[in-house]
Design a protein around this motif. Sequence first.
Motif, mmCIF file in Angstrom:
data_model
loop_
_atom_site.group_PDB
_atom_site.id
_atom_site.type_symbol
_atom_site.label_atom_id
_atom_site.label_comp_id
_atom_site.label_asym_id
_atom_site.label_seq_id
_atom_site.Cartn_x
_atom_site.Cartn_y
_atom_site.Cartn_z
ATOM 1 N N CYS A 106 7.810 11.498 14.137
ATOM 2 C CA CYS A 106 7.101 12.844 13.838
ATOM 3 C C CYS A 106 5.696 12.604 14.476
ATOM 4 C CB CYS A 106 6.733 12.456 12.219
ATOM 5 S SG CYS A 106 6.006 11.238 11.562
ATOM 6 N N CYS A 107 4.963 13.678 14.663
ATOM 7 C CA CYS A 107 3.906 13.939 15.286
ATOM 8 C C CYS A 107 2.612 14.095 14.281
ATOM 9 C CB CYS A 107 3.710 14.790 16.210
ATOM 10 S SG CYS A 107 4.905 14.631 17.850
ATOM 11 N N ILE A 108 1.430 13.695 14.616
ATOM 12 C CA ILE A 108 0.225 13.764 13.895
ATOM 13 C C ILE A 108 -1.126 14.093 14.862
ATOM 14 C CG2 ILE A 108 -0.016 11.506 13.179
ATOM 15 C CD1 ILE A 108 -1.259 12.121 10.579
ATOM 16 N N ASN A 109 -1.820 14.851 14.237
ATOM 17 C CA ASN A 109 -2.984 15.031 15.023
ATOM 18 C C ASN A 109 -3.842 13.786 15.269
ATOM 19 O OD1 ASN A 109 -6.015 15.123 14.781
ATOM 20 N ND2 ASN A 109 -5.520 17.289 15.352
ATOM 21 N N ASN A 110 -4.364 13.408 16.167
ATOM 22 C CA ASN A 110 -5.207 11.899 16.741
ATOM 23 C C ASN A 110 -6.278 12.013 15.640
ATOM 24 O OD1 ASN A 110 -5.441 9.419 18.178
ATOM 25 N ND2 ASN A 110 -7.324 10.609 18.526
ATOM 26 N N GLY A 111 -6.990 12.849 15.391
ATOM 27 C CA GLY A 111 -8.213 12.844 14.518
ATOM 28 C C GLY A 111 -7.800 12.517 13.181
ATOM 29 N N ILE A 134 0.721 -1.190 -0.016
ATOM 30 C CA ILE A 134 -0.112 0.064 0.019
ATOM 31 C C ILE A 134 0.961 1.269 -0.058
ATOM 32 C CG2 ILE A 134 -1.542 1.189 1.341
ATOM 33 C CD1 ILE A 134 -2.938 -1.177 0.166
ATOM 34 N N THR A 135 0.507 2.126 -0.868
ATOM 35 C CA THR A 135 1.358 3.553 -0.817
ATOM 36 C C THR A 135 0.047 4.336 -0.626
ATOM 37 O OG1 THR A 135 1.035 3.749 -3.317
ATOM 38 C CG2 THR A 135 3.178 2.508 -2.405
ATOM 39 N N LEU A 136 0.503 5.526 -0.414
ATOM 40 C CA LEU A 136 -0.297 6.970 -0.214
ATOM 41 C C LEU A 136 0.023 7.671 -1.340
ATOM 42 C CD1 LEU A 136 -0.037 7.491 3.832
ATOM 43 C CD2 LEU A 136 -1.787 6.615 2.425
ATOM 44 N N SER A 137 -1.056 8.253 -1.997
ATOM 45 C CA SER A 137 -0.710 9.380 -3.118
ATOM 46 C C SER A 137 -0.392 10.703 -2.312
ATOM 47 C CB SER A 137 -2.080 9.660 -3.767
ATOM 48 O OG SER A 137 -2.535 8.419 -4.402
ATOM 49 N N ALA A 138 0.164 11.691 -3.071
ATOM 50 C CA ALA A 138 0.592 12.780 -2.398
ATOM 51 C C ALA A 138 -0.455 13.371 -1.549
ATOM 52 C CB ALA A 138 1.225 13.889 -3.178
ATOM 53 N N VAL A 139 -0.380 13.831 -0.399
ATOM 54 C CA VAL A 139 -1.469 14.579 0.360
ATOM 55 C C VAL A 139 -0.534 15.735 0.851
ATOM 56 C CG1 VAL A 139 -2.780 14.251 2.652
ATOM 57 C CG2 VAL A 139 -2.097 12.421 1.248
ATOM 58 N N PRO A 140 -0.989 16.904 0.305
ATOM 59 C CA PRO A 140 -0.483 18.087 0.373
ATOM 60 C C PRO A 140 -0.358 18.535 1.628
ATOM 61 C CG PRO A 140 -2.036 18.346 -1.566
ATOM 62 C CD PRO A 140 -2.161 16.940 -0.858
ATOM 63 N N GLU A 141 -1.304 18.497 2.680
ATOM 64 C CA GLU A 141 -1.604 18.802 3.753
ATOM 65 C C GLU A 141 -0.554 18.158 4.885
ATOM 66 O OE1 GLU A 141 -4.259 17.360 2.154
ATOM 67 O OE2 GLU A 141 -5.309 19.093 1.735
ATOM 68 N N THR A 180 5.945 12.247 7.227
ATOM 69 C CA THR A 180 4.726 11.674 7.909
ATOM 70 C C THR A 180 4.070 10.636 7.007
ATOM 71 O OG1 THR A 180 4.496 13.783 9.210
ATOM 72 C CG2 THR A 180 2.697 12.228 9.032
ATOM 73 N N VAL A 181 3.994 11.091 5.905
ATOM 74 C CA VAL A 181 3.421 10.070 4.738
ATOM 75 C C VAL A 181 3.906 8.702 4.827
ATOM 76 C CG1 VAL A 181 2.903 9.536 2.545
ATOM 77 C CG2 VAL A 181 2.178 11.840 3.422
#
Length: 117
Positions: free
Chosen positions: A93-98, A16-23, A28-29
């Motif tokens: 790295c950190c990310i918002n839990n939501g 599984i890969t993630l497409s670019a997520v600008p935000e 983090t991706v």
Amino acid sequence: MTDTSWFFEVDSEELITLSAVPEIPENTVLALETLILPFGLSRQSASTYLREWRRMAREFGEGYVLGTPAASVERVDEGHVKIDDMYGQFDDCCINNGDFEEFLEGFIDYLAGIEVD
């Protein structure tokens, strides 16, 4: 929580890969991709992880860690999680839990849509 849309793909090696997520920063991706790597295409594994993540939030509040063989995630406080690298593949790295839970929900929905399980 940001208004983030997650876009998943299966590459030629069935990873599984993630497409670019600008935000979301590229590191983090990469951290998220690394975290879910052991789930493969198993919706059940991903669902179990999310269920346990939420159960531990209810039971322990903050400060708990739930990892996979590829990375670990710590709930730092009510709103933030820290993804820790285990093998030098990304920077912690950190990310918002939501956003983190939204990511996992999107991953589970994606796997359900490709009817792997």
